[in-house]
Design a protein around this motif. Structure first.
Motif, PDB file in Angstrom:
ATOM      1  N   PHE A 365       0.859  -1.178   0.000  1.00 26.56           N
ATOM      2  CA  PHE A 365       0.000   0.000   0.000  1.00 26.56           C
ATOM      3  C   PHE A 365       0.896   1.230   0.000  1.00 26.56           C
ATOM      4  O   PHE A 365       1.853   1.325   0.786  1.00 26.56           O
ATOM      5  CB  PHE A 365      -0.898  -0.003   1.242  1.00 26.56           C
ATOM      6  CG  PHE A 365      -1.914  -1.114   1.250  1.00 26.56           C
ATOM      7  CD1 PHE A 365      -3.215  -0.874   0.854  1.00 26.56           C
ATOM      8  CD2 PHE A 365      -1.570  -2.398   1.646  1.00 26.56           C
ATOM      9  CE1 PHE A 365      -4.152  -1.896   0.859  1.00 26.56           C
ATOM     10  CE2 PHE A 365      -2.493  -3.419   1.654  1.00 26.56           C
ATOM     11  CZ  PHE A 365      -3.790  -3.169   1.255  1.00 26.56           C
ATOM     12  N   TYR A 366       0.591   2.201  -0.842  1.00 26.02           N
ATOM     13  CA  TYR A 366       1.445   3.385  -0.953  1.00 26.02           C
ATOM     14  C   TYR A 366       0.587   4.620  -1.189  1.00 26.02           C
ATOM     15  O   TYR A 366      -0.562   4.545  -1.651  1.00 26.02           O
ATOM     16  CB  TYR A 366       2.469   3.205  -2.068  1.00 26.02           C
ATOM     17  CG  TYR A 366       1.894   3.004  -3.448  1.00 26.02           C
ATOM     18  CD1 TYR A 366       1.771   4.072  -4.328  1.00 26.02           C
ATOM     19  CD2 TYR A 366       1.486   1.736  -3.876  1.00 26.02           C
ATOM     20  CE1 TYR A 366       1.253   3.887  -5.603  1.00 26.02           C
ATOM     21  CE2 TYR A 366       0.974   1.540  -5.140  1.00 26.02           C
ATOM     22  CZ  TYR A 366       0.860   2.618  -6.001  1.00 26.02           C
ATOM     23  OH  TYR A 366       0.340   2.430  -7.258  1.00 26.02           O
ATOM     24  N   ALA A 367       1.169   5.754  -0.828  1.00 24.84           N
ATOM     25  CA  ALA A 367       0.511   7.046  -0.999  1.00 24.84           C
ATOM     26  C   ALA A 367       1.092   7.742  -2.222  1.00 24.84           C
ATOM     27  O   ALA A 367       2.307   7.825  -2.379  1.00 24.84           O
ATOM     28  CB  ALA A 367       0.708   7.913   0.245  1.00 24.84           C
ATOM     29  N   GLU A 368       0.211   8.212  -3.097  1.00 24.19           N
ATOM     30  CA  GLU A 368       0.637   8.905  -4.304  1.00 24.19           C
ATOM     31  C   GLU A 368      -0.392   9.975  -4.652  1.00 24.19           C
ATOM     32  O   GLU A 368      -1.578   9.664  -4.835  1.00 24.19           O
ATOM     33  CB  GLU A 368       0.800   7.922  -5.464  1.00 24.19           C
ATOM     34  CG  GLU A 368       1.392   8.550  -6.718  1.00 24.19           C
ATOM     35  CD  GLU A 368       1.591   7.525  -7.804  1.00 24.19           C
ATOM     36  OE1 GLU A 368       2.595   7.616  -8.534  1.00 24.19           O
ATOM     37  OE2 GLU A 368       0.744   6.616  -7.933  1.00 24.19           O
ATOM     38  N   GLU A 369       0.064  11.210  -4.695  1.00 21.52           N
ATOM     39  CA  GLU A 369      -0.781  12.348  -5.037  1.00 21.52           C
ATOM     40  C   GLU A 369      -2.003  12.431  -4.136  1.00 21.52           C
ATOM     41  O   GLU A 369      -3.132  12.677  -4.571  1.00 21.52           O
ATOM     42  CB  GLU A 369      -1.207  12.272  -6.506  1.00 21.52           C
ATOM     43  CG  GLU A 369      -0.042  12.333  -7.474  1.00 21.52           C
ATOM     44  CD  GLU A 369      -0.487  12.186  -8.915  1.00 21.52           C
ATOM     45  OE1 GLU A 369      -1.700  11.897  -9.132  1.00 21.52           O
ATOM     46  OE2 GLU A 369       0.349  12.351  -9.808  1.00 21.52           O
ATOM     47  N   GLY A 370      -1.788  12.182  -2.832  1.00 18.10           N
ATOM     48  CA  GLY A 370      -2.852  12.308  -1.856  1.00 18.10           C
ATOM     49  C   GLY A 370      -3.807  11.134  -1.775  1.00 18.10           C
ATOM     50  O   GLY A 370      -4.743  11.160  -0.963  1.00 18.10           O
ATOM     51  N   ALA A 371      -3.619  10.101  -2.593  1.00 13.61           N
ATOM     52  CA  ALA A 371      -4.503   8.945  -2.597  1.00 13.61           C
ATOM     53  C   ALA A 371      -3.750   7.704  -2.130  1.00 13.61           C
ATOM     54  O   ALA A 371      -2.537   7.587  -2.328  1.00 13.61           O
ATOM     55  CB  ALA A 371      -5.093   8.705  -3.984  1.00 13.61           C
ATOM     56  N   VAL A 372      -4.482   6.780  -1.491  1.00 10.38           N
ATOM     57  CA  VAL A 372      -3.905   5.508  -1.079  1.00 10.38           C
ATOM     58  C   VAL A 372      -4.147   4.487  -2.189  1.00 10.38           C
ATOM     59  O   VAL A 372      -5.281   4.260  -2.601  1.00 10.38           O
ATOM     60  CB  VAL A 372      -4.525   5.009   0.235  1.00 10.38           C
ATOM     61  CG1 VAL A 372      -3.983   3.634   0.593  1.00 10.38           C
ATOM     62  CG2 VAL A 372      -4.255   5.997   1.353  1.00 10.38           C
ATOM     63  N   LYS A 373      -3.070   3.893  -2.670  1.00 12.41           N
ATOM     64  CA  LYS A 373      -3.165   2.913  -3.742  1.00 12.41           C
ATOM     65  C   LYS A 373      -2.510   1.612  -3.297  1.00 12.41           C
ATOM     66  O   LYS A 373      -1.829   1.564  -2.267  1.00 12.41           O
ATOM     67  CB  LYS A 373      -2.488   3.450  -5.011  1.00 12.41           C
ATOM     68  CG  LYS A 373      -3.105   4.737  -5.546  1.00 12.41           C
ATOM     69  CD  LYS A 373      -2.414   5.181  -6.827  1.00 12.41           C
ATOM     70  CE  LYS A 373      -3.052   6.459  -7.360  1.00 12.41           C
ATOM     71  NZ  LYS A 373      -2.399   6.906  -8.625  1.00 12.41           N
ATOM     72  N   ALA A 374      -2.710   0.567  -4.095  1.00 17.73           N
ATOM     73  CA  ALA A 374      -2.160  -0.743  -3.753  1.00 17.73           C
ATOM     74  C   ALA A 374      -1.670  -1.435  -5.004  1.00 17.73           C
ATOM     75  O   ALA A 374      -2.215  -1.241  -6.095  1.00 17.73           O
ATOM     76  CB  ALA A 374      -3.206  -1.611  -3.056  1.00 17.73           C
ATOM     77  N   ALA A 375      -0.608  -2.231  -4.851  1.00 18.37           N
ATOM     78  CA  ALA A 375      -0.057  -3.005  -5.963  1.00 18.37           C
ATOM     79  C   ALA A 375       0.363  -4.373  -5.443  1.00 18.37           C
ATOM     80  O   ALA A 375       0.896  -4.493  -4.335  1.00 18.37           O
ATOM     81  CB  ALA A 375       1.134  -2.288  -6.593  1.00 18.37           C
ATOM     82  N   ASP A 376       0.108  -5.408  -6.237  1.00 17.53           N
ATOM     83  CA  ASP A 376       0.468  -6.780  -5.867  1.00 17.53           C
ATOM     84  C   ASP A 376       1.823  -7.149  -6.452  1.00 17.53           C
ATOM     85  O   ASP A 376       2.217  -6.657  -7.515  1.00 17.53           O
ATOM     86  CB  ASP A 376      -0.579  -7.764  -6.380  1.00 17.53           C
ATOM     87  CG  ASP A 376      -1.958  -7.486  -5.793  1.00 17.53           C
ATOM     88  OD1 ASP A 376      -2.007  -7.124  -4.607  1.00 17.53           O
ATOM     89  OD2 ASP A 376      -2.948  -7.621  -6.527  1.00 17.53           O
ATOM     90  N   ALA A 377       2.536  -8.027  -5.750  1.00 14.97           N
ATOM     91  CA  ALA A 377       3.843  -8.486  -6.231  1.00 14.97           C
ATOM     92  C   ALA A 377       4.087  -9.912  -5.753  1.00 14.97           C
ATOM     93  O   ALA A 377       3.771 -10.256  -4.613  1.00 14.97           O
ATOM     94  CB  ALA A 377       4.959  -7.570  -5.735  1.00 14.97           C
ATOM     95  N   ASP A 378       4.622 -10.747  -6.642  1.00 12.09           N
ATOM     96  CA  ASP A 378       5.087 -12.095  -6.308  1.00 12.09           C
ATOM     97  C   ASP A 378       6.606 -12.086  -6.378  1.00 12.09           C
ATOM     98  O   ASP A 378       7.184 -11.868  -7.444  1.00 12.09           O
ATOM     99  CB  ASP A 378       4.517 -13.124  -7.280  1.00 12.09           C
ATOM    100  CG  ASP A 378       3.027 -13.325  -7.086  1.00 12.09           C
ATOM    101  OD1 ASP A 378       2.583 -13.224  -5.932  1.00 12.09           O
ATOM    102  OD2 ASP A 378       2.317 -13.562  -8.084  1.00 12.09           O
TER     103      ASP A 378
END
Length: 503
Positions: A365-378
């Motif tokens: 989970f990361y913050a970018e331009e004031g929004a909380v976003k999420a990215a998956d990784a294996d």
């Protein structure tokens, strides 16, 4: 002639079976109609198997737990499940064959089409077969002489299961508004057998994504040690135990104090244990036997015991980088990491141990331009585990994630550091010979002479000589005390017989 029959269990290892499971869920309708899945976790429950004629039938259930956000910034959680069943061909299986199952889930995937969420996963089902064989003891045979050897086998006595409900509480320095999603795992550090009881010590690990009252999200790694005991009537202190543990029925409650900006979190959960109990068993193997007046033959068969060679748990640290599936901006910063778990892909023996290849699945989970976003990784990783005799046993390894952290490197690369609990189990399969049938042979002529002289054969043992002459070894030794074995072939053996009254 009487026979007593004893039943023993023979455990035969089998491979793994992969079952595809999928389910669809209807999502709540937001004004914008835009969704993003923040996390998707799956676990296998209620797995079981049974033997049928020529096949194994299995069944189980995969539970999905999904956290997602809609276009208005609201967080939703949903749970759904799908049952699976099938058959696996196995020629040696009968309806009396027992089946032990162990399961986990890998390869969780999802996609959203309109208002429908589609979830798929692969349930990996490992199973072993157990069957009964007869071990025959010959008793009450007049004038019969047997050559008996006693052997000890460290064998699998039985499968063991148990569960324990626990509760933990901790205080957070920040008032927690909600727990958005979590993963939970556990590992057994040590397991011991006592008199009628099995005790286990280990750790339960929880990874949470938390929403505080002031907004945003952050991650928590919480570890709770446990020590539990479960009753098992066949346990003795010399028994060995192999245990695995999973976390189920997790329930959180949060009490916040906004004035002090603090909160108390309580978690209730169930630890579910499964494994096997091993102990030493002494078996009398009748290698050979004979009657003085009649031949007696043993028909033998071969069985197999599963012996526990090694079971231990240790921790390992991994640091690795992996490319991301999405591009992040220069101002993006990682807020939290939610690990779904680490899956073992392959084990390769080398001179002093085993190389374990695995895959760590996370959502960052990361913050970018004031929004909380999420990215998956294996994230692939490799570990060298030191152990003895890596080529001579059936090795199994499982991983638990104790803690995990991540940061961005460049626009499309993620650096991850994790502490893994590595649980290693090694078993061997030992073959033994057992007596399955006793048969009388042709009658041997009985000499009526008071004294007989026999010529030795080179290399004969005491038992071989006794069987050839149909005379107990004790009687031969009584009249020929000078004999030493194996014989050279130059000896002359004298047998004295005393006629019974009435002859």
């Amino acid at each position: 002639m009487e026979q007593s029959v004893e039943t023993v269990i023979v455990n035969q290892p089998r491979g793994e079976l992969k079952v595809h499971a999928g389910v669809e869920c209807k999502l709540p309708v937001p004004a914008s109609g835009v969704y993003r899945v923040l996390s998707a976790v799956a676990r296998a429950v209620e797995t079981a198997g049974e033997g049928q004629e020529g096949e194994v039938r299995y069944r189980g259930k995969v539970l999905f737990s999904v956290t997602f956000s809609d276009g208005e910034g609201r967080i939703h959680k949903t749970e759904c499940g799908v049952e699976f069943s099938g058959t696996e061909p196995c020629a040696s299986v009968t309806p009396k064959t027992g089946v032990e199952t162990q399961s986990h889930v890998e390869g969780v995937h999802f996609r959203i089409v309109g208002e429908t969420l589609y979830l798929t996963a692969t349930a990996v089902l490992a199973f072993r077969l157990s069957e009964s064989v007869q071990h025959t003891h010959v008793t009450c045979v007049n004038n019969a002489h047997t050559f008996v050897e006693e052997e000890k086998f460290p064998w699998k006595i039985k499968d063991v299961f148990g569960e324990m409900e626990l509760e933990e509480e901790w205080e957070e320095p920040t008032a927690v508004a909600d727990i958005l999603t979590f993963t939970a795992s556990a590992c057994v550090k040590t397991a011991q057998a006592g008199v009628g009881v099995i005790s286990a010590e280990g750790n339960a690990h929880f990874h949470l994504i938390v929403k505080p009252t002031e907004g945003g999200v952050y991650g928590l790694n919480k570890t709770f040690p446990f020590r539990v005991e479960t009753e098992e009537g066949e346990c003795v202190p010399s028994s060995a135990v192999r245990l695995t543990v999973s976390v189920e029925n997790v329930r959180f409650s949060v009490v916040t104090d906004p004035d002090k900006n603090r909160g108390t979190v309580t978690v209730c959960y169930t630890l579910r244990f499964s494994g096997a109990l091993y102990g030493e068993r002494k078996i009398s193997l009748l290698k050979d036997c004979f009657l003085e007046a009649q031949g007696l033959h043993l028909l033998t068969g071969q069985g197999e015991y599963e012996a526990l060679q090694e079971a231990r748990c240790e921790t390992a640290r991994i640091t690795t980088r992996t490319p991301l599936g999405v591009e992040v901006g220069e101002t993006a910063r990682a807020l939290a990491v939610l690990p779904y778990g680490a899956t073992a892909l392959s084990l390769t023996p080398y001179g002093g141990g085993i190389t374990a290849e695995g895959l760590l699945s996370v959502t960052v989970f990361y913050a970018e331009e004031g929004a909380v976003k999420a990215a998956d990784a294996d994230i692939p990783f490799s570990l060298n585990i030191k152990c003895e005799n890596p080529h001579g046993a059936d090795w199994k390894v499982s991983f638990g994630v104790e803690s995990a952290g991540a940061d961005f490197v460049g626009a499309k690369e993620l650096s991850v550091t994790a502490i893994l609990s590595v649980c290693l189990t090694a078993t061997t399969n030992q073959t033994f010979t057992y007596v399955k049938e006793v048969a009388l042979g042709e009658e041997k002529p009985c000499s009526n002479a008071a004294v007989s002289l026999y010529f030795a054969k080179q290399g004969e043992s005491a038992w071989e000589l006794a069987k050839r002459l149909s005379v107990a070894p004790e009687r031969i030794a009584l009249t020929n005390p000078e004999l030493t074995y194996p014989l050279t072939g130059k000896e002359r053996i004298v047998i004295y017989r005393q006629k019974e009254k009435g002859e």
